[in-house]
Scaffold this motif. Structure first.
Motif, PDB file in Angstrom:
ATOM      1  N   ALA A  51     -18.884   0.750  -4.699  1.00 53.73           N
ATOM      2  CA  ALA A  51     -17.510   1.025  -5.125  1.00 53.73           C
ATOM      3  C   ALA A  51     -16.990   2.348  -4.565  1.00 53.73           C
ATOM      4  CB  ALA A  51     -17.431   1.037  -6.656  1.00 53.73           C
ATOM      5  N   HIS A  52     -17.895   3.227  -4.133  1.00 54.29           N
ATOM      6  CA  HIS A  52     -17.491   4.547  -3.647  1.00 54.29           C
ATOM      7  C   HIS A  52     -17.511   4.659  -2.129  1.00 54.29           C
ATOM      8  CE1 HIS A  52     -18.477   5.489  -7.892  1.00 54.29           C
ATOM      9  NE2 HIS A  52     -17.502   6.370  -7.755  1.00 54.29           N
ATOM     10  N   ILE A  53     -17.715   3.537  -1.431  1.00 51.67           N
ATOM     11  CA  ILE A  53     -17.668   3.547   0.027  1.00 51.67           C
ATOM     12  C   ILE A  53     -16.228   3.777   0.489  1.00 51.67           C
ATOM     13  CG2 ILE A  53     -17.897   2.065   2.076  1.00 51.67           C
ATOM     14  CD1 ILE A  53     -20.279   0.738   0.724  1.00 51.67           C
ATOM     15  N   ASN A  54     -16.070   4.459   1.590  1.00 52.02           N
ATOM     16  CA  ASN A  54     -14.743   4.664   2.166  1.00 52.02           C
ATOM     17  C   ASN A  54     -14.358   3.393   2.934  1.00 52.02           C
ATOM     18  OD1 ASN A  54     -12.437   5.384   3.519  1.00 52.02           O
ATOM     19  ND2 ASN A  54     -13.280   7.214   4.462  1.00 52.02           N
ATOM     20  N   ARG A 137       3.429  -1.615  -2.754  1.00 44.21           N
ATOM     21  CA  ARG A 137       2.869  -2.940  -2.473  1.00 44.21           C
ATOM     22  C   ARG A 137       1.362  -2.958  -2.730  1.00 44.21           C
ATOM     23  NH1 ARG A 137       5.848  -4.150   3.337  1.00 44.21           N
ATOM     24  NH2 ARG A 137       7.890  -4.779   2.518  1.00 44.21           N
ATOM     25  N   ARG A 138       0.685  -1.870  -2.347  1.00 44.63           N
ATOM     26  CA  ARG A 138      -0.765  -1.812  -2.550  1.00 44.63           C
ATOM     27  C   ARG A 138      -1.111  -1.824  -4.040  1.00 44.63           C
ATOM     28  NH1 ARG A 138      -5.364   0.179   0.645  1.00 44.63           N
ATOM     29  NH2 ARG A 138      -7.075   0.623  -0.791  1.00 44.63           N
ATOM     30  N   VAL A 139      -0.356  -1.095  -4.842  1.00 41.09           N
ATOM     31  CA  VAL A 139      -0.606  -1.054  -6.285  1.00 41.09           C
ATOM     32  C   VAL A 139      -0.515  -2.465  -6.870  1.00 41.09           C
ATOM     33  CG1 VAL A 139       0.317  -0.296  -8.504  1.00 41.09           C
ATOM     34  CG2 VAL A 139       0.080   1.354  -6.641  1.00 41.09           C
ATOM     35  N   VAL A 140       0.564  -3.165  -6.535  1.00 44.87           N
ATOM     36  CA  VAL A 140       0.769  -4.520  -7.062  1.00 44.87           C
ATOM     37  C   VAL A 140      -0.356  -5.447  -6.605  1.00 44.87           C
ATOM     38  CG1 VAL A 140       2.272  -6.544  -6.994  1.00 44.87           C
ATOM     39  CG2 VAL A 140       3.263  -4.256  -7.243  1.00 44.87           C
ATOM     40  N   ARG A 141      -0.701  -5.397  -5.310  1.00 43.55           N
ATOM     41  CA  ARG A 141      -1.754  -6.270  -4.781  1.00 43.55           C
ATOM     42  C   ARG A 141      -3.098  -5.999  -5.427  1.00 43.55           C
ATOM     43  NH1 ARG A 141      -4.127  -4.744   0.822  1.00 43.55           N
ATOM     44  NH2 ARG A 141      -5.169  -3.291  -0.617  1.00 43.55           N
ATOM     45  N   ARG A 146      -7.135  -7.918  -6.949  1.00 52.74           N
ATOM     46  CA  ARG A 146      -8.464  -7.347  -6.766  1.00 52.74           C
ATOM     47  C   ARG A 146      -9.022  -6.694  -8.025  1.00 52.74           C
ATOM     48  NH1 ARG A 146      -7.904  -4.936  -0.539  1.00 52.74           N
ATOM     49  NH2 ARG A 146      -7.325  -6.946   0.384  1.00 52.74           N
ATOM     50  N   GLY A 147      -8.341  -6.877  -9.148  1.00 55.05           N
ATOM     51  CA  GLY A 147      -8.857  -6.423 -10.426  1.00 55.05           C
ATOM     52  C   GLY A 147      -9.017  -4.919 -10.559  1.00 55.05           C
ATOM     53  N   ARG A 148      -8.183  -4.143  -9.872  1.00 57.06           N
ATOM     54  CA  ARG A 148      -8.296  -2.682  -9.918  1.00 57.06           C
ATOM     55  C   ARG A 148      -7.373  -2.104 -10.994  1.00 57.06           C
ATOM     56  NH1 ARG A 148      -9.857  -1.617  -4.501  1.00 57.06           N
ATOM     57  NH2 ARG A 148     -11.558  -3.090  -4.091  1.00 57.06           N
ATOM     58  N   SER A 149      -7.763  -0.948 -11.519  1.00 58.53           N
ATOM     59  CA  SER A 149      -6.909  -0.231 -12.460  1.00 58.53           C
ATOM     60  C   SER A 149      -5.958   0.677 -11.686  1.00 58.53           C
ATOM     61  CB  SER A 149      -7.753   0.613 -13.416  1.00 58.53           C
ATOM     62  OG  SER A 149      -8.388   1.676 -12.709  1.00 58.53           O
ATOM     63  N   LEU A 150      -4.850   1.050 -12.326  1.00 54.80           N
ATOM     64  CA  LEU A 150      -3.884   1.935 -11.668  1.00 54.80           C
ATOM     65  C   LEU A 150      -4.525   3.271 -11.329  1.00 54.80           C
ATOM     66  CD1 LEU A 150      -1.031   2.567 -10.712  1.00 54.80           C
ATOM     67  CD2 LEU A 150      -0.462   3.241 -13.061  1.00 54.80           C
ATOM     68  N   ASP A 151      -5.355   3.788 -12.216  1.00 49.38           N
ATOM     69  CA  ASP A 151      -6.013   5.075 -11.976  1.00 49.38           C
ATOM     70  C   ASP A 151      -6.921   5.017 -10.744  1.00 49.38           C
ATOM     71  OD1 ASP A 151      -6.790   7.835 -12.909  1.00 49.38           O
ATOM     72  OD2 ASP A 151      -8.762   6.865 -13.009  1.00 49.38           O
ATOM     73  N   SER A 152      -7.693   3.935 -10.626  1.00 45.94           N
ATOM     74  CA  SER A 152      -8.603   3.829  -9.480  1.00 45.94           C
ATOM     75  C   SER A 152      -7.829   3.661  -8.169  1.00 45.94           C
ATOM     76  CB  SER A 152      -9.573   2.652  -9.662  1.00 45.94           C
ATOM     77  OG  SER A 152      -8.897   1.414  -9.586  1.00 45.94           O
ATOM     78  N   ILE A 153      -6.710   2.952  -8.222  1.00 47.50           N
ATOM     79  CA  ILE A 153      -5.886   2.766  -7.025  1.00 47.50           C
ATOM     80  C   ILE A 153      -5.312   4.100  -6.556  1.00 47.50           C
ATOM     81  CG2 ILE A 153      -3.801   1.686  -6.090  1.00 47.50           C
ATOM     82  CD1 ILE A 153      -4.294  -0.589  -8.160  1.00 47.50           C
ATOM     83  N   CYS A 154      -4.783   4.870  -7.491  1.00 41.09           N
ATOM     84  CA  CYS A 154      -4.196   6.171  -7.147  1.00 41.09           C
ATOM     85  C   CYS A 154      -5.246   7.129  -6.601  1.00 41.09           C
ATOM     86  CB  CYS A 154      -3.522   6.788  -8.371  1.00 41.09           C
ATOM     87  SG  CYS A 154      -2.055   5.880  -8.928  1.00 41.09           S
ATOM     88  N   LYS A 155      -6.421   7.135  -7.223  1.00 39.57           N
ATOM     89  CA  LYS A 155      -7.501   8.012  -6.760  1.00 39.57           C
ATOM     90  C   LYS A 155      -7.942   7.642  -5.359  1.00 39.57           C
ATOM     91  CE  LYS A 155     -12.085   9.756  -7.997  1.00 39.57           C
ATOM     92  NZ  LYS A 155     -13.203   9.690  -8.983  1.00 39.57           N
ATOM     93  N   GLN A 156      -8.112   6.335  -5.114  1.00 37.82           N
ATOM     94  CA  GLN A 156      -8.537   5.879  -3.795  1.00 37.82           C
ATOM     95  C   GLN A 156      -7.480   6.199  -2.739  1.00 37.82           C
ATOM     96  OE1 GLN A 156      -8.829   1.602  -3.168  1.00 37.82           O
ATOM     97  NE2 GLN A 156     -10.588   1.870  -1.815  1.00 37.82           N
ATOM     98  N   VAL A 161      -7.379   6.442   1.414  1.00 40.79           N
ATOM     99  CA  VAL A 161      -6.354   5.627   2.074  1.00 40.79           C
ATOM    100  C   VAL A 161      -5.407   6.473   2.914  1.00 40.79           C
ATOM    101  CG1 VAL A 161      -4.442   4.003   1.750  1.00 40.79           C
ATOM    102  CG2 VAL A 161      -6.464   3.858   0.281  1.00 40.79           C
ATOM    103  N   LYS A 162      -4.792   7.470   2.305  1.00 41.52           N
ATOM    104  CA  LYS A 162      -3.836   8.300   3.040  1.00 41.52           C
ATOM    105  C   LYS A 162      -4.511   9.119   4.142  1.00 41.52           C
ATOM    106  CE  LYS A 162      -0.007  11.533   2.495  1.00 41.52           C
ATOM    107  NZ  LYS A 162      -0.361  12.281   3.720  1.00 41.52           N
ATOM    108  N   PRO A 163      -5.656   9.781   3.867  1.00 49.29           N
ATOM    109  CA  PRO A 163      -6.315  10.520   4.954  1.00 49.29           C
ATOM    110  C   PRO A 163      -6.713   9.638   6.137  1.00 49.29           C
ATOM    111  CG  PRO A 163      -7.167  11.225   2.834  1.00 49.29           C
ATOM    112  CD  PRO A 163      -6.314  10.037   2.564  1.00 49.29           C
TER     113      PRO A 163
END
Length: 204
Positions: A51-54, A137-141, A146-156, A161-163
């Motif tokens: 889960a912590h892989i880039n 769009r990524r948040v919604v998808r 993919r069963g992700r939480s909003l917190d995990s999406i923002c952190k990732q 993602v951005k870097p």
């Protein structure tokens, strides 16, 4: 056979562009291959470690397998495309049987930033969409599919993602033959690609 590579940032609309082209051409003329199915299968790691892989780095993908299977399609062979389970972070047992077609559309984050993949593309496309639209769009998808939480999406997004977009995906735009702003909403850009495909299928 013509291989089209469609790249762009997360949520840019590259999948929608690929689907639009494939649908207009018809299933007997075109097939889509998603780079997302080619994530490396790190079964040596625990689910927590996986889960912590880039997953936004170019080396997160099995680029050698993708290249090998694209070459097999060019040789007229069918291929077993892997399926990636984004909830478990591992490849599923089933595969997708893909037959060679006149038009092969390959879409994904790093289609243009990985040299060995980029070089096999006959047409290179970059879908260019504003960052605020892409992240929404990524948040919604990720929440719906993919069963992700909003917190995990923002952190990732902030940590990888951005870097990775700034380091690899955005610079890969320079390799594109065609840049389509705003994805499938850009009818002129999509129609331009359709004209190119039709000329390939029906040469004068």
């Amino acid at each position: 056979m013509l291989i089209i590579g469609i790249a762009g940032g997360t949520g840019s609309g590259k999948t929608s562009v690929a689907r639009s082209i494939a649908e207009q051409l018809g299933s007997d003329k075109a097939v889509i291959i998603s780079q997302d199915n080619y994530y490396l299968n790190h079964l040596e790691l625990s689910p927590e470690e996986r889960a912590h892989i880039n997953y936004d780095h170019p080396l997160a993908f099995d680029n050698e397998l993708l290249l090998e299977q694209l070459l097999q399609l060019k040789n007229g062979e069918e291929i077993p495309v892997p399926v990636y389970d984004f909830v478990k972070h591992e490849r599923a047992e089933q595969t997708i049987r893909v037959l060679p077609k006149p038009i092969i559309i390959v879409e994904g984050l790093h289609i243009l930033s990985v040299e060995i993949i980029r070089e096999i593309m006959d047409v290179k496309v970059f879908v260019d969409t504003d960052a605020d639209i892409r992240i929404l769009r990524r948040v919604v998808r990720d929440m719906n599919e993919r069963g992700r939480s909003l917190d995990s999406i923002c952190k990732q997004y902030m940590t990888t993602v951005k870097p990775m977009h700034d380091a690899f995906i955005e610079p890969s735009k320079k390799h594109a033959d065609v840049i389509i702003p705003e994805g499938v909403k850009n009818e002129v850009g999509v129609n331009l690609l359709m004209t190119l495909m039709e000329r390939h299928l029906n040469p004068a």
